[in-house]
Design a protein around this motif. Structure first.
Motif, PDB file in Angstrom:
ATOM      1  N   SER A 160       0.819  -1.219   0.000  1.00 45.85           N
ATOM      2  CA  SER A 160       0.000   0.000   0.000  1.00 45.85           C
ATOM      3  C   SER A 160       0.847   1.261   0.000  1.00 45.85           C
ATOM      4  O   SER A 160       0.413   2.302  -0.506  1.00 45.85           O
ATOM      5  N   GLN A 161       2.054   1.182   0.580  1.00 42.02           N
ATOM      6  CA  GLN A 161       2.931   2.342   0.576  1.00 42.02           C
ATOM      7  C   GLN A 161       3.503   2.606  -0.809  1.00 42.02           C
ATOM      8  O   GLN A 161       3.860   3.747  -1.128  1.00 42.02           O
ATOM      9  N   SER A 163       1.782   1.586  -3.754  1.00 38.10           N
ATOM     10  CA  SER A 163       0.678   1.855  -4.675  1.00 38.10           C
ATOM     11  C   SER A 163      -0.641   1.564  -3.989  1.00 38.10           C
ATOM     12  O   SER A 163      -0.773   0.559  -3.289  1.00 38.10           O
ATOM     13  N   LYS A 164      -1.626   2.443  -4.198  1.00 38.27           N
ATOM     14  CA  LYS A 164      -2.962   2.227  -3.639  1.00 38.27           C
ATOM     15  C   LYS A 164      -3.815   1.335  -4.521  1.00 38.27           C
ATOM     16  O   LYS A 164      -4.925   0.963  -4.140  1.00 38.27           O
ATOM     17  N   GLN A 165      -3.301   0.977  -5.702  1.00 35.84           N
ATOM     18  CA  GLN A 165      -4.090   0.157  -6.612  1.00 35.84           C
ATOM     19  C   GLN A 165      -3.403  -1.165  -6.943  1.00 35.84           C
ATOM     20  O   GLN A 165      -3.670  -1.778  -7.965  1.00 35.84           O
ATOM     21  N   PRO A 251      -9.716   1.742  -7.257  1.00 33.18           N
ATOM     22  CA  PRO A 251      -9.556   2.735  -6.182  1.00 33.18           C
ATOM     23  C   PRO A 251     -10.552   2.543  -5.045  1.00 33.18           C
ATOM     24  O   PRO A 251     -10.267   2.909  -3.905  1.00 33.18           O
ATOM     25  N   THR A 330     -10.726   1.980   0.379  1.00 42.39           N
ATOM     26  CA  THR A 330      -9.659   1.421  -0.454  1.00 42.39           C
ATOM     27  C   THR A 330      -9.425  -0.032  -0.050  1.00 42.39           C
ATOM     28  O   THR A 330      -9.832  -0.476   1.035  1.00 42.39           O
ATOM     29  N   GLN A 333      -7.595  -0.332   3.269  1.00 43.08           N
ATOM     30  CA  GLN A 333      -8.464  -0.036   4.408  1.00 43.08           C
ATOM     31  C   GLN A 333      -9.372  -1.219   4.737  1.00 43.08           C
ATOM     32  O   GLN A 333      -9.769  -1.408   5.892  1.00 43.08           O
TER      33      GLN A 333
END
Length: 520
Positions: A160-161, A163-165, A251, A330, A333
């Motif tokens: 996650s750090q 890339s959020k995808q 996303p 996300t 999350q």
């Protein structure tokens, strides 16, 4: 990666160092000899004997089942906490030389505790990989190298750090160790979209039965196949790190939870769920947890609530999902939300400790034909008892049906509707006999309604009631191993055993449910 010249040099130095002790260590195997051998190859502060002040706390640091903390548990003679590959190599070389077997622990979640305890009185050491926990993400290539001692939470957080995808399709519990999870298959709520965690392994580094450090190319296709679902940490060597393929996620993902009691039609809903859930599009996963006559339907959808609601309305209207049920967030999350609760922060998945370690027992099944509604009514009746446990049901289909049973050692693919995990828990205040009896009675009741010939089981929900190894002439019996092995691995068990015969013919890496060697 591992170059042959570097490996040869490292091994030459290692064996040279150990040979300095050959003249002073008795030829008769002894635990003292093992300790002296290891002390020459690694810092003494990384070794713990039963007399060490920190031995008990280090052993307990990754015990996830409190019943294996009791005085009657057969404990290791030593705990080795390596900080680099050469320390692991030394543990294997010294162990073979002095007849001390090693068991490897990454997160300690093995349901039977076989990574740190034994059912038999034998000399063994634990190689605890907690210090080997690096995660190196390559965002552009959508890959990562992750050490076996890292937890799933640490892997997820590192991704996650970067890339959020991007994500990785693995389990829900953030304290699970990567090594054990991948070596047994591994799955979570991305299962139907991307398959098992083991299906997404691209390479690995392994300390083999000779103490050599090898990668995919050197270990060969059979061993690489075997460690991705065949219990590699307990049978073929010690996997130090894994190169994994990361997968795209949108996303926004949408979660929902719907509770249905028996009075609210839970029996009818479950009867319907087992037909609908495996046939839904691959972007949605609906798991069910049954406890105290309440069915908890929990889902993750790879998309928005606006896209989810028409799908549920057309395919599963009986569940009654509406906008009030939707929780958009996300992917990262969703990890703490699902397992730790709605108030948990993303950083909480980095916590390697658990708040409690209850006593527990578990087993598993696979369902290939939908269970009739009247049977579900009988199942619900069994959850009216005060000592009832859990049934957790995860749907298959989609990606899981597209791969052959031989793709990895994990065979439960096409034709499987869903997996069942049965669990029960108790505290030190009781002996657990009622809870264990409930679990075994439920398992016996389910026999006519689940997979047959063999009755399947999932190795990461390990259960010694399915069978245990028998050692004959210092080698594990293949025939005894088949009793439990074909439940976990189906027709892949023989190939695993043949691979074991080549990779570890003297059966050094073994435990109560390790793969036995077999040769035609």
């Amino acid at each position: 990666m591992v170059m042959a010249s570097r490996r040869s040099l490292a091994l030459g130095l290692l064996f040279g160092l150990l040979s300095c002790y050959a003249s002073v260590v008795p030829s008769v195997a002894s635990s003292d000899g093992f300790l002296q051998c290891l002390s020459a190859a690694m810092p003494k502060q990384l070794l713990y004997t039963k007399g060490s002040p920190s031995f008990t706390s280090v052993l307990a640091s990754s015990i996830r089942n409190a019943k294996f903390s009791t005085p009657g548990t057969v404990r290791p003679l030593f705990i080795v906490t390596p900080t680099n590959a050469s320390h692991v190599q030394a543990a294997v070389v010294c162990g073979r030389r002095h007849d001390v077997r090693v068991r490897v622990r990454s997160g300690g979640h093995d349901y039977e505790g076989l990574s740190y305890r034994s059912e038999r009185r034998e000399a063994f050491a634990v190689v605890d990989l907690a210090n080997l926990r690096s995660v190196r993400v390559d965002r552009e290539a959508a890959t990562a190298w992750v050490d076996s001692g890292a937890t799933l939470g640490e892997l997820f957080y590192a991704i996650s750090q970067a890339s959020k995808q991007l994500a990785f399709p693995a389990g829900l519990c953030p304290t699970i160790g990567v090594g054990g999870h991948l070596s047994g298959g591994g799955f979570g709520m991305l299962l139907r979209k991307y398959g098992l965690a083991a299906d997404n392994v691209l390479d690995a580094t392994l300390v083999d039965a000779n103490g050599e450090l090898v990668d995919k190319q050197v270990m060969g296709p059979d061993v690489f196949w075997a460690i991705r679902g065949g219990g590699g940490g307990g049978s073929f060597g010690i996997v130090l790190s894994w190169k994994v393929k990361l997968v795209p996620v949108p996303p926004t993902v949408t979660l929902f939870t719907v509770l249905k009691s028996a009075d609210e039609g839970a029996v009818r809903m479950l009867t319907r769920w087992q037909q609908v859930a495996p046939a839904l599009p691959e972007d949605i996963f609906i798991t069910v947890r049954l406890h105290k006559q309440v069915a908890r339907f929990q889902s993750m959808y790879l998309g928005t609530c606006d896209a989810l609601l028409p799908l549920m309305g057309s395919r599963f209207p009986e569940l009654g999902v509406n906008r009030t049920h939707c929780k958009e967030m996300t992917w990262i999350q969703s990890v703490p939300y699902i397992y730790l609760g709605p108030t948990a922060a993303v950083e909480d998945i980095l916590n390697r400790t658990t708040s409690s370690t209850p006593y527990s027992k578990a087993t598993s099944d696979y369902v290939r034909q939908a269970i009739a509604e009247d049977v579900w009514a009988e199942i619900f009746a069994r959850f009216a008892k005060p000592e009832d446990g859990l049934m957790i049901m995860d749907p298959y289909g989609a990606k899981m049906s597209s791969l052959p049973e031989t793709a990895t050692p994990f065979p439960h693919r096409g034709g499987v509707l869903y997996n069942i995990q049965y669990m029960n828990f108790w505290s030190a205040a009781t002996d657990g006999s009622a809870q264990t009896r409930w679990l075994r009675d439920m398992y016996a009741f389910m026999e006519p309604h689940v997979s047959k010939n063999p009755r399947g089981a999932y190795v990461n929900y390990r259960d010694l009631d399915l069978g245990q190894n028998v050692v004959v002439g210092n080698v594990t019996s293949y025939q005894a191993g088949r009793v439990w092995g074909e439940k976990y691995y189906g027709g892949n068990f023989q190939r695993l055993a043949m691979t074991k015969a080549i990779a570890d013919p003297t059966d050094y890496f073994r435990n109560e449910q390790s793969i036995p060697p077999f040769s035609e």
